[in-house]
Design a protein around this motif. Structure first.
Motif, PDB file in Angstrom:
ATOM      1  N   MET A  10       0.972  -1.023   0.084  1.00 43.14           N
ATOM      2  CA  MET A  10       0.101   0.178  -0.051  1.00 43.14           C
ATOM      3  C   MET A  10       0.977   1.316   0.033  1.00 43.14           C
ATOM      4  SD  MET A  10      -3.211   0.801   2.554  1.00 43.14           S
ATOM      5  CE  MET A  10      -4.551   0.203   1.694  1.00 43.14           C
ATOM      6  N   THR A  11       2.098   1.004   0.511  1.00 44.39           N
ATOM      7  CA  THR A  11       3.111   2.110   0.286  1.00 44.39           C
ATOM      8  C   THR A  11       3.895   2.010  -1.178  1.00 44.39           C
ATOM      9  OG1 THR A  11       3.325   2.144   2.745  1.00 44.39           O
ATOM     10  CG2 THR A  11       4.997   3.259   1.401  1.00 44.39           C
ATOM     11  N   ALA A  12       4.258   0.859  -1.391  1.00 44.12           N
ATOM     12  CA  ALA A  12       5.188   0.579  -2.486  1.00 44.12           C
ATOM     13  C   ALA A  12       4.796   1.276  -3.701  1.00 44.12           C
ATOM     14  CB  ALA A  12       5.523  -0.760  -2.786  1.00 44.12           C
ATOM     15  N   ASP A  46       7.881   5.990   6.022  1.00 45.73           N
ATOM     16  CA  ASP A  46       6.851   5.168   6.888  1.00 45.73           C
ATOM     17  C   ASP A  46       5.865   4.584   6.103  1.00 45.73           C
ATOM     18  OD1 ASP A  46       8.247   5.926   9.253  1.00 45.73           O
ATOM     19  OD2 ASP A  46       7.115   7.618   9.558  1.00 45.73           O
ATOM     20  N   ARG A  47       5.627   3.512   6.315  1.00 46.65           N
ATOM     21  CA  ARG A  47       4.431   2.729   5.650  1.00 46.65           C
ATOM     22  C   ARG A  47       3.022   3.155   6.100  1.00 46.65           C
ATOM     23  NH1 ARG A  47       5.291  -3.499   6.649  1.00 46.65           N
ATOM     24  NH2 ARG A  47       2.930  -3.197   6.927  1.00 46.65           N
ATOM     25  N   VAL A  48       2.125   3.334   4.930  1.00 46.91           N
ATOM     26  CA  VAL A  48       0.973   4.193   5.338  1.00 46.91           C
ATOM     27  C   VAL A  48       0.076   3.497   6.023  1.00 46.91           C
ATOM     28  CG1 VAL A  48       1.528   5.490   3.147  1.00 46.91           C
ATOM     29  CG2 VAL A  48       0.043   3.443   3.037  1.00 46.91           C
ATOM     30  N   ASP A  49       0.226   2.006   5.971  1.00 49.52           N
ATOM     31  CA  ASP A  49      -0.996   1.233   7.017  1.00 49.52           C
ATOM     32  C   ASP A  49      -0.587   0.868   8.302  1.00 49.52           C
ATOM     33  OD1 ASP A  49       1.309  -0.234   5.754  1.00 49.52           O
ATOM     34  OD2 ASP A  49       0.625  -2.044   6.719  1.00 49.52           O
ATOM     35  N   VAL A  50       0.763   1.456   8.905  1.00 43.72           N
ATOM     36  CA  VAL A  50       1.212   1.113  10.099  1.00 43.72           C
ATOM     37  C   VAL A  50       0.642   1.939  11.257  1.00 43.72           C
ATOM     38  CG1 VAL A  50       3.240   1.106  11.498  1.00 43.72           C
ATOM     39  CG2 VAL A  50       3.429   0.006   9.351  1.00 43.72           C
ATOM     40  N   ALA A  52      15.571  -1.674  -4.555  1.00 43.22           N
ATOM     41  CA  ALA A  52      14.794  -1.853  -3.434  1.00 43.22           C
ATOM     42  C   ALA A  52      13.860  -0.665  -2.920  1.00 43.22           C
ATOM     43  CB  ALA A  52      15.707  -2.119  -2.265  1.00 43.22           C
ATOM     44  N   LEU A  53      12.659  -0.759  -3.259  1.00 38.43           N
ATOM     45  CA  LEU A  53      11.827   0.493  -2.945  1.00 38.43           C
ATOM     46  C   LEU A  53      11.692   1.024  -1.633  1.00 38.43           C
ATOM     47  CD1 LEU A  53      10.773  -0.583  -5.511  1.00 38.43           C
ATOM     48  CD2 LEU A  53       8.329   0.040  -4.988  1.00 38.43           C
ATOM     49  N   GLN A  54      11.906  -0.018  -0.388  1.00 39.73           N
ATOM     50  CA  GLN A  54      11.730   0.408   0.814  1.00 39.73           C
ATOM     51  C   GLN A  54      12.727  -0.514   1.572  1.00 39.73           C
ATOM     52  OE1 GLN A  54       7.517   0.786   2.225  1.00 39.73           O
ATOM     53  NE2 GLN A  54       7.290  -0.410   0.278  1.00 39.73           N
ATOM     54  N   PRO A  55      14.113  -0.029   1.665  1.00 40.41           N
ATOM     55  CA  PRO A  55      14.986  -1.129   2.072  1.00 40.41           C
ATOM     56  C   PRO A  55      14.484  -1.777   3.526  1.00 40.41           C
ATOM     57  CG  PRO A  55      16.248   0.854   1.025  1.00 40.41           C
ATOM     58  CD  PRO A  55      14.494   1.167   1.111  1.00 40.41           C
ATOM     59  N   ARG A  56      14.095  -0.624   4.207  1.00 40.32           N
ATOM     60  CA  ARG A  56      13.851  -1.308   5.762  1.00 40.32           C
ATOM     61  C   ARG A  56      12.534  -2.205   5.738  1.00 40.32           C
ATOM     62  NH1 ARG A  56      11.898   3.502   9.193  1.00 40.32           N
ATOM     63  NH2 ARG A  56      10.161   3.559   8.030  1.00 40.32           N
ATOM     64  N   ASN A  57      11.798  -2.091   4.835  1.00 37.36           N
ATOM     65  CA  ASN A  57      10.573  -3.020   4.738  1.00 37.36           C
ATOM     66  C   ASN A  57      11.030  -4.440   3.936  1.00 37.36           C
ATOM     67  OD1 ASN A  57       7.785  -3.810   4.709  1.00 37.36           O
ATOM     68  ND2 ASN A  57       8.000  -3.723   2.471  1.00 37.36           N
ATOM     69  N   VAL A  58      12.107  -4.246   3.186  1.00 37.47           N
ATOM     70  CA  VAL A  58      12.861  -5.596   2.613  1.00 37.47           C
ATOM     71  C   VAL A  58      13.416  -6.269   3.644  1.00 37.47           C
ATOM     72  CG1 VAL A  58      14.656  -6.276   1.101  1.00 37.47           C
ATOM     73  CG2 VAL A  58      13.189  -4.599   0.342  1.00 37.47           C
TER      74      VAL A  58
END
Length: 720
Positions: A71-73, A203-207, A622-628
Motif C-alpha cells: 500500500m506504500t510501495a 513510513d508505511r501508510v498502513d502502520v 529496493a523500494l523500501q530497504p527497511r521493509n525489505v
C-alpha cells in the motif's frame, strides 16, 4: 460546476505498458466517492490519481495489503515519477476494477501474491506517473506563458528557470484534458541516481492505523442490521450433506436461519457466538464417497517417494536444458537423494471471513482477500450473479500467505446472503475450520540425481517432483494450456547455476486433499532439495560450499555478490564458533531476487537450535530497504517454524491437527537473531515478500550435516 462536468472536462486516462491510470483534477473527497459509484458505462476517474485544488493528492493502491508494504510501495512509484510531495499524499485502497487496476503479471487480474506486485506494476505505473508529470508541466507552461522546456518539477510544484512556480493544486484549478497526451517510453524514466522516494525508508501508510487500533480488517466490518453465520463442513474434504437435522440448532435463542449449502450447513444468528453454538448442535449425515477418504499421510508419502524414484515414469518435462541423461551417464561420480515435505497449514492470525449484502439484483461483499478478481469469480460461480452485479471491497488482511488468493469464504458469504436477501451477513470461520479446510502446501516426494566430472564440476542434474496439483485445481484451463506444467508447484526448480545438463520432471497426483498457495509455495521445498544436494556434492568433491556455489555462479555476478557478502557478514571460514556450533549456507534465486543465507546452529535434545541468521539480498531497485529487511526477517521466521515443527497429517482423509494445541509453531524462545543486508543495485525489482523462506531449511540442514554427518531430507526435520 457539476461533478459530471468536472469528470468530463478535467479527468482522463494515462497509461503505458498495460496499465491505464485515471488522472483527475480538483475533485474533493465527496466527489471522489461519487465518481466511484458512477453508473455502469459512465466514466469514473477514481483511479489512480486525483490532485485537489488545495494541493492534496489522493493515490490508489491496487493490491491487497497484508503486511508486505504494497500500500506504500505502488503509490510511491507514482509519487516518484510525478515528483509529488509525499507529505501531501493520501493513499486509498483501489476499488475492484481490473480494467484499470489489474496487474499485468496476473493477466490483468487484481491479484496479490507470488511476489509479483512490485514486479508487475513497477514499469507501467512509473510510465503513467511520468506522463502525468508531463501533463502538469504542459498545463503550467500554458498558464505561465513560458516554454515547457524551461520548467522543472519538485515536491509537488512546477518551477520556472526565473524562479516563478505553480503548485500542483494551483495547476489543478486550471488544467484541462490535453488534446494529445505526451508520449513516454522507458528511456525517459528517472535513473536510479535521481530517485527521491524509491530507496528511502518512508513510513508505511498502513502502520499507524494498525498501531492505534483504527485499522479495518475484514472481521471488523459492521453494517446496519448485520447478522453472523457459522458453517458446518464435512470432516473430510469433498463430502457433502445428505441429511440434516437442525431442530436443536433452531432452538438456540438468537438463531434466525439455517441454510443448506452445497458443501455444508450454515447457521445465521444475531451474534457469531450464537451461530457457532447452534452450528455445533446440527446433526448431519455426510456422503462417504470423496477421494480424500483414502488419504493416509504416511502411506501417500511412501507412494510419492516410490514414484519419484521410478525413473522410467517420466511425468511432464518442466525444464529441459541440455542433455541431463547424457551428462549423468558420463559423470565420474553421481549423488542421488530423495526428499519429502509434509502438508502445512497457513494459520493466518485473522481467520477466513467475508461479509455480503444482497440488495435487489446486486451483491456487495467486504473481504480480506488477496484477489478481488478471484472473489468476483467465486461469488459469481456460487451465487449466479454476473460480474457486473458484484461489488468487491478489499479490506486489510490479517495475514495472507497465499491462503487468501482463493475465495471459498467469499462464496460462503454470497450463498448465505442470497438466502437472506436484504440482510448483511458476516461469515466467520473458526480456527478449526481454517485448519481442517485449508488449501495446504502440498505433500511432495522429490528425487534428485547429480553428476560431476573429473574436476568435480557439476555437469548434470535430474530433479523429479511428485505432488498434488495447484493450478490443476485452481485454474484448470491455464494448467491444460501449459501442457500439464503446474507452475506454483514447480517454482524454484529453475536455477541460476551453470549446469550443462538440467532436467526437471513434474509427476502429478490427485489424492483429494486440496493443495494451494502457501508462502513460498514451490521454492520452499524445491530449493531445500537443490541446496542440500549441492552442499552434499561440494563436500563430496572436497570443496568449500561457498566457493563451490561461486564457481557454479560464474556467469552471475549479482548472485556471487550476495554470497560473498553473506560470507563476510557471517565470518564464513574464519569465525570462531562455540563448541557444538556450525554454520550452514544456502542460496536462492526465486522471484528474480538473489538471496544468500548463513545460519549458526547447534543441536539441543536431538533438535536443531538456530542461534543466528545472516542474509544478503539483491532485489534490484529496493523500494523500501527497511521493509525489505522486515520481509526477510518475517519469512525466515515463517520458514523456520515450518522446518522445525509444522505438519498436517491425515487418516482416512480426516485432519489430525485441528488447532494450535496439536499443530506446533515456532515459539519466541526458538527465534534467532536475524541480520539482513540489502544490496542496492540498478535493476528492475524482483519479488521480496517470500524471499527469505526458501534458503532457511537447506541452510539449517547443511549446518546439521556439519555437526552430525547426517543429511536431513525431510520437512519438517526429524530427530537428529
Amino acid at each position: 460546476m457539476s461533478t459530471t462536468a468536472q469528470l468530463s472536462r478535467r479527468s482522463f486516462l494515462l497509461g503505458s505498458g498495460g496499465v491505464a491510470i485515471g488522472l483527475s483534477f480538483g475533485l474533493g473527497q465527496a466527489e471522489l466517492a461519487q465518481a466511484q459509484t458512477a453508473a455502469p458505462g459512465g466514466f469514473a476517474p477514481n483511479g489512480w490519481v486525483n490532485i485537489d485544488t488545495d494541493g492534496q493528492v489522493t493515490l490508489y493502491s491496487p493490491a491487497s495489503e497484508m503486511g508486505q508494504g504494497t500500500m506504500t510501495a505502488i503509490p510511491m512509484l507514482l509519487a516518484e515519477e510525478m515528483d509529488l510531495d509525499w507529505s501531501r499524499v493520501t493513499v486509498r485502497q483501489a476499488p475492484s476494477d481490473p480494467k484499470r487496476f489489474g496487474n499485468p503479471r496476473f493477466g490483468g487480474g487484481m491479484t496479490t501474491g507470488a511476489s509479483r506486485t512490485v514486479q508487475g506494476y513497477y514499469e507501467p505505473v512509473r510510465l503513467a506517473g511520468l506522463q502525468a508529470r508531463l501533463v502538469l508541466v504542459n498545463a503550467a507552461a500554458q498558464a505561465l506563458g513560458v516554454p515547457a522546456a524551461e520548467l522543472r518539477t519538485e515536491a509537488g510544484r512546477v518551477v520556472h528557470t526565473s524562479g516563478r512556480q505553480m503548485g500542483y493544486g494551483d495547476i489543478a484549478k486550471v488544467a484541462q484534458t490535453p488534446a494529445e497526451l505526451p508520449k513516454v517510453d522507458k528511456a525517459m524514466l528517472k535513473p536510479m541516481a535521481q530517485f527521491k522516494l524509491i530507496g528511502q525508508d518512508l513510513d508505511r501508510v498502513d502502520v499507524a492505523a494498525k498501531s492505534n487500533g483504527s485499522a479495518q480488517y475484514g472481521i471488523d466490518v459492521r453494517l446496519p442490521g448485520m447478522l453472523w453465520a457459522s458453517i458446518l463442513r464435512a470432516p473430510v474434504q469433498g463430502e457433502t450433506p445428505v441429511a440434516v437435522d437442525d431442530s436443536a440448532a433452531r432452538a438456540v435463542p438468537g438463531v434466525k436461519h439455517v441454510v443448506r449449502l452445497p458443501h455444508g450447513v450454515a447457521v445465521v444468528a444475531n451474534s457469531f457466538h450464537t451461530a457457532k453454538t447452534a452450528r455445533d448442535r446440527l446433526q448431519v449425515t455426510w456422503t462417504q464417497t470423496a477421494k480424500a477418504r483414502a488419504h493416509d499421510s504416511a502411506r501417500v508419502k511412501a507412494e510419492y517417494v516410490a514414484r519419484a524414484q521410478k525413473l522410467d515414469d517420466a511425468g511432464v518435462d518442466f525444464i529441459q536444458h541440455g542433455d541431463a541423461g547424457q551428462q549423468l551417464a558420463g559423470a565420474v561420480k553421481t549423488f542421488a537423494a530423495t526428499y519429502t515435505s509434509e502438508m502445512v497449514s497457513h494459520i493466518c492470525l485473522e481467520p477466513m471471513n467475508c461479509t455480503a449484502h444482497l440488495s435487489g439484483d446486486r451483491i456487495e461483499v467486504w473481504a480480506p482477500a488477496q484477489s478481488a478478481s478471484f472473489v468476483t469469480g467465486a461469488v459469481a460461480a456460487a451465487s449466479g450473479f454476473k460480474p457486473e452485479q458484484i461489488k468487491v471491497n478489499i479490506t486489510l488482511l490479517g495475514g495472507g500467505f497465499g491462503r487468501r488468493v482463493e475465495a471459498d469464504y467469499a462464496a460462503d458469504a454470497a450463498l448465505v446472503a442470497k438466502a437472506v436477501p436484504g440482510t448483511p451477513v458476516q461469515v466467520i470461520w473458526t480456527r478449526e475450520d481454517d485448519m481442517t479446510h485449508d488449501k495446504y502446501r502440498p505433500l511432495t516426494g522429490q528425487h534428485l540425481v547429480a553428476g560431476v566430472d573429473a574436476q568435480g564440476k557439476l555437469v548434470g542434474l535430474l530433479h523429479r517432483v511428485v505432488s498434488e496439483g495447484i493450478y490443476a485445481r485452481v485454474v484448470p484451463p491455464a494448467f491444460k494450456a501449459s501442457g500439464g506444467k503446474d507452475a506454483p508447484v514447480m517454482e524454484g526448480s529453475e536455477i541460476t547455476y551453470d549446469i550443462p545438463g538440467h532436467r526437471v520432471q513434474f509427476l502429478i497426483e490427485e489424492r483429494g486433499i486440496q493443495a494451494g498457495f502457501w508462502r513460498g509455495v514451490g521454492p520452499g521445498y524445491t530449493k531445500f532439495a537443490i541446496e542440500t544436494l549441492v552442499d552434499e556434492v561440494a563436500h563430496g568433491v572436497q570443496a568449500d560450499p561457498l566457493d563451490y556455489r561461486l564457481q557454479l555462479l560464474h556467469k552471475q555476478p549479482r548472485a556471487q555478490a550476495v554470497l560473498r557478502e553473506v560470507g563476510r557478514m557471517s565470518g564464513w571460514g574464519k569465525a570462531k564458533l562455540p563448541k557444538g556450533h556450525a554454520l550452514g549456507l544456502a542460496f536462492s534465486d526465486a522471484w528474480n531476487t538473489f538471496c544468500g543465507m548463513v545460519v549458526q546452529v547447534s543441536i539441543e535434545q536431538g533438535r536443531p537450535k538456530v542461534h543466528k541468521v545472516w542474509s544478503a539480498v539483491d532485489c534490484g531497485h529496493a523500494l523500501q530497504p527497511r521493509n525489505v529487511r522486515a520481509q526477510i526477517e518475517g519469512s525466515v521466521i515463517f520458514g523456520l517454524s515450518a522446518l522445525l515443527h509444522e505438519r498436517m497429517d491425515f487418516q482416512g482423509g480426516v485432519p489430525q491437527q485441528t488447532n494450535l494445541d496439536r499443530y506446533r509453531v515456532l515459539r519466541a524462545n526458538e527465534t534467532p537473531l536475524v541480520e539482513v543486508k540489502v544490496l542496492m543495485t540498478d535493476h528492475h525489482p524482483g519479488g521480496i515478500g517470500e524471499v527469505g523462506l526458501p534458503p532457511v531449511a537447506p541452510a539449517v540442514a547443511n549446518a546439521v550435516a556439519r555437526l552430525t554427518g547426517q543429511r536431513v531430507r525431510s520437512l519438517p526435520f526429524p530427530q537428529v
